[in-house]
Design an enzyme around this catalytic site. Structure first.
Site, PDB file in Angstrom:
ATOM      1  CG  ASP A   1      -1.725   1.224   1.399  1.00 28.89           C
ATOM      2  OD1 ASP A   1      -2.517   1.490   0.481  1.00 28.89           O
ATOM      3  OD2 ASP A   1      -1.577   1.957   2.398  1.00 28.89           O
TER       4      ASP A   1
ATOM      5  CD  GLU B   1      -2.266   2.274  -3.529  1.00 31.67           C
ATOM      6  OE1 GLU B   1      -3.243   2.991  -3.738  1.00 31.67           O
ATOM      7  OE2 GLU B   1      -1.489   2.482  -2.575  1.00 31.67           O
TER       8      GLU B   1
HETATM    9  O1  LIG Z   1      -3.397   4.177   3.732  1.00 36.06           O
HETATM   10  C1  LIG Z   1      -3.788   5.413   3.171  1.00 36.06           C
HETATM   11  C2  LIG Z   1      -4.431   5.130   1.855  1.00 36.06           C
HETATM   12  O2  LIG Z   1      -3.543   4.287   1.170  1.00 36.06           O
HETATM   13  C3  LIG Z   1      -4.001   3.821  -0.059  1.00 36.06           C
HETATM   14  O3  LIG Z   1      -4.122   4.998  -0.757  1.00 36.06           O
HETATM   15  C4  LIG Z   1      -4.172   5.188  -2.040  1.00 36.06           C
HETATM   16  O4  LIG Z   1      -5.411   5.766  -2.192  1.00 36.06           O
HETATM   17  C5  LIG Z   1      -5.513   7.140  -2.280  1.00 36.06           C
HETATM   18  C6  LIG Z   1      -6.921   7.542  -2.540  1.00 36.06           C
HETATM   19  O5  LIG Z   1      -7.828   7.135  -1.619  1.00 36.06           O
HETATM   20  C7  LIG Z   1      -4.647   7.542  -3.415  1.00 36.06           C
HETATM   21  O6  LIG Z   1      -4.882   8.873  -3.731  1.00 36.06           O
HETATM   22  C8  LIG Z   1      -3.207   7.283  -3.039  1.00 36.06           C
HETATM   23  O7  LIG Z   1      -2.350   7.656  -4.075  1.00 36.06           O
HETATM   24  C9  LIG Z   1      -3.019   5.835  -2.770  1.00 36.06           C
HETATM   25  O8  LIG Z   1      -1.779   5.531  -2.228  1.00 36.06           O
HETATM   26  C10 LIG Z   1      -5.267   3.004   0.176  1.00 36.06           C
HETATM   27  O9  LIG Z   1      -5.671   2.374  -1.004  1.00 36.06           O
HETATM   28  C11 LIG Z   1      -6.324   3.910   0.751  1.00 36.06           C
HETATM   29  O10 LIG Z   1      -7.521   3.223   0.962  1.00 36.06           O
HETATM   30  C12 LIG Z   1      -5.804   4.467   2.053  1.00 36.06           C
HETATM   31  O11 LIG Z   1      -6.717   5.414   2.546  1.00 36.06           O
END
Ligand SMILES: OC[C@H]1O[C@H](O[C@H]2O[C@H](CO)[C@@H](O)[C@H](O)[C@H]2O)[C@H](O)[C@@H](O)[C@@H]1O
Ligand SMILES: [Ca+2]
Length: 565
Positions: A213, A255
């Site tokens: 993540d 991700e």
């Molecule tokens: O843990 C924090 C967030 O991490 C992921 O985030 C991603 O989602 C964001 C949008 O909601 C995006 O803008 C960002 O670039 C990503 O890294 C995870 O998928 C989220 O659910 C979480 O809140």
């Protein structure tokens, strides 16, 4: 409901490239099935639906965080990486999930929020109370909140700084996401050790890999923008080396919501690999852009840019997930166009993106849904479905933040959509009851009862794709066409010669984004004289001529997958 499983011996197949051919399914434990009537989905509920997922043709599950957490960010705010959130179940149940999934040749990928923890994590509590103690340097502390001014804010709806003041330690801590999610300090080698221990813990329990993540944000520096800085890649390489050495066959999925070249960097190189897979963030918004602009050029451009990756690496392609449909990686002009088409009501927006599900985004148009899915299953990479999108589930924009598209899975027309037998008021989120997507019509049982349903259509495409390794393993070649609305490419696979069905193959994929029927011409001398057969029904199409020319007619928002023989 019962599903007839295909005959096969229990256990995982030993295919080192399994992730290149797999169909993934993102399932949020909280939202899928509530087995004990407390209003919250759980592991036992998920286990009870493995037969359904197998029937659908799913090869691997991606499970967002299920660790102990105050759930202020859907579980991405972890307080203990080694325990299961009690309302979801126990470690024993998790092991049962892994075993039962593996018996069905289904892999389990878990989410690892490794950039930050919850501020309630013991490491953070120790860090704020004992700056000189063993955890004093586990987070990014500073006497000023003016450090790293070039690092952008991601959660623009709620945060106005990447720093927050801690009244106990009387210093600021850095947070890339919510202020209750302090960033771990990767300059501290002990943080590496702690995260490695977590990784080993879950791999020892049998999981098949991790979604890393928010991986670009591990390191910050005065010179950089805190996204994909060189030491972040060094850390990922080190992690990969350990996984390959001690747990061969398990995978890392990046991700990284970044521009094409930067996302590709998370694959590393042949000699210094990083992740096995990376989500294709550049291509996703451009699918939605093409659907409404009726132009293929943006997809052509981005596909031509992202094809050069190590041989063993694979993209993860997706239409929707548990987050907003992010528009971080499109230009301001395109972003405004997308808001106009897809988020005309300000409630539909979140941060820099759109918090809606697939079917409402596409106005529940069957032809648009089919076109979007056909692209998803034909593009280079492995498709990731989001739970509920196989039945065209709706969303609820009256719920806060991204909860709009995390509502309970709709299984039946019964109470709570068959998700739970709790009092409806007790559910963690209400079931969708909108006019168009009401659970009384939009549910798995109703879709199963109708052979022309979206669910049966999606399942059929998944099974057709599975019979053609080309879609997972074949190279992409974008072809030029004479129509601005038409995207054409071939997927070409040399075949491994190891099994029946794994033969050399070329598939021609053609998609029209036009809202009206069109005729188009493709010219490619390398395809001269090739005969064409529809992959779904086998019908013979007009062949390429001796110069490699072909004229095709396509209905509004339609596609062909044609076997070239
Ligand atoms: O843990 C924090 C967030 O991490 C992921 O985030 C991603 O989602 C964001 C949008 O909601 C995006 O803008 C960002 O670039 C990503 O890294 C995870 O998928 C989220 O659910 C979480 O809140
Ligand atoms: Ca429950």
């Amino acid at each position: 409901m019962s599903f007839t499983a295909p005959i096969q011996l229990p256990g995982l197949t030993l295919d080192p490239r399994w992730y290149r051919r797999a169909v993934f399914y993102e399932v949020m434990v909280r939202s899928f099935v509530d087995s004990n009537g407390d209003g919250v989905g759980d592991l036992a509920g998920l286990i009870s639906k493995l037969d359904y997922l197998q029937w659908l043709g799913i090869d691997a599950l991606w499970i967002p965080p299920f660790y102990t957490s105050p759930l202020k960010d859907g579980g991405y705010d972890v307080t203990d990486y080694r325990s299961i959130l009690p309302e979801f179940g126990t470690l024993e149940l998790f092991k049962e999930l892994v075993t039962k999934a593996h018996e069905r040749n289904m892999r389990i990928i878990i989410d690892l929020p490794l950039n930050h923890t919850s501020d309630q994590h013991e490491w953070f509590q120790q860090s704020r109370e004992h700056p000189e103690g063993p955890y004093g340097d586990y987070y990014v502390w500073s006497d000023t909140d003016q450090k790293y001014p070039d690092i952008r804010i991601i959660f623009t709806d709620t945060e106005d700084s990447n720093w927050a003041f801690d009244s106990v330690r009387r210093q600021f801590y850095f947070h890339r996401f919510f202020s209750h999610q302090p960033d771990l300090n990767y300059d501290n080698p002990k943080v590496h050790e702690s995260i490695f221990e977590v990784v080993r813990f879950w791999l020892d329990l049998g999981v098949d890999g991790f979604r890393l993540d928010a991986v670009p944000y591990l390191y910050e520096s005065d010179e950089g923008n805190g996204e994909g800085e060189p030491p972040t890649h060094e850390f990922v390489r080190k992690l990969r080396t350990m996984v390959d050495r001690d747990f061969p066959g398990r995978v890392l999925i990046a991700e990284a919501n970044q521009w094409p070249r930067e996302v590709a960097a998370y694959f590393g190189s042949e000699s210094e690999p990083e992740c096995h897979m990376a989500f294709d963030f550049p291509v996703m918004p451009r699918i939605f852009y093409s659907l409404r602009s009726q132009r293929a050029d943006e997809l052509v451009r981005v596909l031509s840019e992202t094809t050069d990756i190590p041989v063993a690496a694979g993209w993860g392609v997706f239409l929707r997930n548990h987050d907003e449909l992010t528009l971080e990686m499109v230009s301001e002009e395109y972003r405004q166009a997308m808001y106009g088409w897809y988020a005309y009501d300000p409630r539909m927006r979140a941060n820099i993106g759109i918090r809606r599900r697939l079917a409402p985004l596409l106005d529940n148009s069957r032809s648009e849904l089919e076109l979007a899915y056909a692209l998803l299953f034909a593009l280079p990479g492995s498709p990731f479905l989001y739970y509920g999108d196989e039945i065209g589930m709706g969303d609820n924009i009256w719920l806060p933040d991204r909860d709009s598209s995390r509502t309970p899975m709709q299984w039946t027309p019964d109470r709570n959509g068959g998700f739970s037998d709790a009092d409806p008021g007790k559910l963690f989120l209400p079931v969708v009851q909108s006019l168009v997507f009401n659970y009384s019509q939009t549910n798995v049982e109703s879709h199963l009862a109708q052979s022309s349903s979206l669910l049966h259509w999606v399942r059929n495409v998944i099974h057709v794709r599975k019979n053609h390794p080309t879609f997972g393993l074949g190279a992409l070649r974008v072809l030029s066409t004479d129509h601005e609305s038409v995207l054409a490419f071939t997927r070409e696979y040399a075949g491994s010669g190891t099994s029946f069905g794994d033969q050399p193959e070329t598939v021609l994929c053609v998609f029209s984004f036009s809202h009206n029927p069109v005729a188009c011409r493709i010219d490619d001398p390398t395809l001269a004289d090739l005969r064409l057969y529809d992959i779904f029904g086998g019908s013979v199409f007009p062949s390429f001529d001796a110069e490699g020319g072909l004229t095709l007619t396509l209905g509004a928002q339609s596609f062909y997958w044609l076997h070239c023989g």
